[in-house]
Design a protein around this motif. Sequence first.
Motif, PDB file in Angstrom:
ATOM      1  N   PRO A  72       9.372  -2.832  19.651  1.00 44.79           N
ATOM      2  CA  PRO A  72       9.280  -1.697  20.583  1.00 44.79           C
ATOM      3  C   PRO A  72       9.535  -2.102  22.038  1.00 44.79           C
ATOM      4  CG  PRO A  72       7.318  -1.812  19.198  1.00 44.79           C
ATOM      5  CD  PRO A  72       8.136  -3.025  18.909  1.00 44.79           C
ATOM      6  N   GLN A  73       9.137  -3.324  22.421  1.00 42.23           N
ATOM      7  CA  GLN A  73       9.380  -3.773  23.792  1.00 42.23           C
ATOM      8  C   GLN A  73      10.879  -3.893  24.051  1.00 42.23           C
ATOM      9  OE1 GLN A  73       6.994  -4.172  26.281  1.00 42.23           O
ATOM     10  NE2 GLN A  73       8.865  -4.154  27.506  1.00 42.23           N
ATOM     11  N   GLY A  74      11.629  -4.340  23.050  1.00 46.76           N
ATOM     12  CA  GLY A  74      13.087  -4.418  23.182  1.00 46.76           C
ATOM     13  C   GLY A  74      13.709  -3.058  23.452  1.00 46.76           C
ATOM     14  N   ARG A  75      13.144  -2.024  22.825  1.00 43.67           N
ATOM     15  CA  ARG A  75      13.640  -0.663  23.089  1.00 43.67           C
ATOM     16  C   ARG A  75      13.245  -0.209  24.486  1.00 43.67           C
ATOM     17  NH1 ARG A  75      12.006   0.561  17.307  1.00 43.67           N
ATOM     18  NH2 ARG A  75       9.993   1.134  18.178  1.00 43.67           N
ATOM     19  N   LEU A  76      12.020  -0.526  24.893  1.00 44.61           N
ATOM     20  CA  LEU A  76      11.579  -0.152  26.242  1.00 44.61           C
ATOM     21  C   LEU A  76      12.412  -0.852  27.309  1.00 44.61           C
ATOM     22  CD1 LEU A  76       7.696  -0.132  25.871  1.00 44.61           C
ATOM     23  CD2 LEU A  76       9.170   1.817  26.389  1.00 44.61           C
ATOM     24  N   ASP A  77      12.766  -2.099  27.051  1.00 37.37           N
ATOM     25  CA  ASP A  77      13.608  -2.830  28.003  1.00 37.37           C
ATOM     26  C   ASP A  77      14.978  -2.179  28.157  1.00 37.37           C
ATOM     27  OD1 ASP A  77      11.526  -4.625  28.294  1.00 37.37           O
ATOM     28  OD2 ASP A  77      12.431  -6.163  27.000  1.00 37.37           O
ATOM     29  N   ARG A  78      15.363  -1.382  27.179  1.00 38.01           N
ATOM     30  CA  ARG A  78      16.657  -0.682  27.204  1.00 38.01           C
ATOM     31  C   ARG A  78      16.423   0.829  27.228  1.00 38.01           C
ATOM     32  NH1 ARG A  78      16.270  -5.096  24.793  1.00 38.01           N
ATOM     33  NH2 ARG A  78      17.821  -6.714  24.959  1.00 38.01           N
ATOM     34  N   HIS A  79      15.425   1.267  27.976  1.00 37.81           N
ATOM     35  CA  HIS A  79      15.057   2.685  28.015  1.00 37.81           C
ATOM     36  C   HIS A  79      16.203   3.570  28.453  1.00 37.81           C
ATOM     37  CE1 HIS A  79      14.752   2.850  32.412  1.00 37.81           C
ATOM     38  NE2 HIS A  79      14.319   1.606  32.294  1.00 37.81           N
ATOM     39  N   ASP A  80      17.123   3.024  29.242  1.00 40.24           N
ATOM     40  CA  ASP A  80      18.262   3.811  29.696  1.00 40.24           C
ATOM     41  C   ASP A  80      19.309   3.988  28.596  1.00 40.24           C
ATOM     42  OD1 ASP A  80      18.642   1.019  29.907  1.00 40.24           O
ATOM     43  OD2 ASP A  80      20.297   1.297  31.309  1.00 40.24           O
ATOM     44  N   GLN A  81      19.243   3.193  27.536  1.00 39.74           N
ATOM     45  CA  GLN A  81      20.176   3.306  26.420  1.00 39.74           C
ATOM     46  C   GLN A  81      19.525   3.919  25.185  1.00 39.74           C
ATOM     47  OE1 GLN A  81      21.070  -0.917  26.241  1.00 39.74           O
ATOM     48  NE2 GLN A  81      23.155  -0.515  26.951  1.00 39.74           N
ATOM     49  N   THR A  82      18.214   3.819  25.072  1.00 40.53           N
ATOM     50  CA  THR A  82      17.510   4.301  23.892  1.00 40.53           C
ATOM     51  C   THR A  82      17.322   5.812  23.977  1.00 40.53           C
ATOM     52  OG1 THR A  82      16.356   2.201  23.655  1.00 40.53           O
ATOM     53  CG2 THR A  82      15.416   4.096  22.507  1.00 40.53           C
ATOM     54  N   ILE A  83      17.813   6.504  22.958  1.00 42.39           N
ATOM     55  CA  ILE A  83      17.675   7.957  22.892  1.00 42.39           C
ATOM     56  C   ILE A  83      16.461   8.331  22.055  1.00 42.39           C
ATOM     57  CG2 ILE A  83      18.745  10.075  22.042  1.00 42.39           C
ATOM     58  CD1 ILE A  83      21.469   8.730  22.641  1.00 42.39           C
ATOM     59  N   SER A  84      16.324   7.682  20.910  1.00 44.74           N
ATOM     60  CA  SER A  84      15.237   8.003  20.002  1.00 44.74           C
ATOM     61  C   SER A  84      14.936   6.795  19.124  1.00 44.74           C
ATOM     62  CB  SER A  84      15.639   9.191  19.123  1.00 44.74           C
ATOM     63  OG  SER A  84      14.590   9.567  18.271  1.00 44.74           O
ATOM     64  N   ALA A  85      13.698   6.722  18.652  1.00 46.61           N
ATOM     65  CA  ALA A  85      13.309   5.629  17.769  1.00 46.61           C
ATOM     66  C   ALA A  85      12.382   6.182  16.696  1.00 46.61           C
ATOM     67  CB  ALA A  85      12.620   4.519  18.544  1.00 46.61           C
TER      68      ALA A  85
END
Length: 157
Positions: A72-85
């Motif tokens: 989840p931290q990897g997704r947060l680090d890319r919050h500008d690219q992550t649309i949904s998880a």
Amino acid sequence: MQRITIAIDDDLAAELDAHMEATGAASRSEAIRDLVRRGLSGRPGAPADAGCFAVVSCAVDQSVRNLAQRVPQGRLDRHDQTISALSVPLDHTTSVEVTVMRGQVGDIAAYAEALFLERGVMHGSLGLIPIAEDTSHHVHNQGPAHAHTHLRVKSGF
């Protein structure tokens, strides 16, 4: 061009022939070259700077030290690219993690490849959807026309 010889069993040859028919490949050599390119690149025919939507999916062993926090931290680090998880528990220690992202192929592929190399991550898959951004001027309801960007899904990179 180099010539190589490979031996494959009858079942795999039948699958290759079915792939040829489905894709329109003219020969087994053409089909194998295409499959090798796709397998080696991880992003078939996609320039690193091309825009895309991506679906990153994998199975994660949550019992591996700190992996349950790192994913989840990897997704947060890319919050500008992550649309949904989405995280779906499969058993007492394993979940399927699915992330929908938007960005450049090179950035997203690098994230996915690093994730798939983590100890405890299995069955990683990256699906890319090529997009283009079109700008048009139009009116919504009332008022002056304004520039508006629309995404368009393309048939290929």
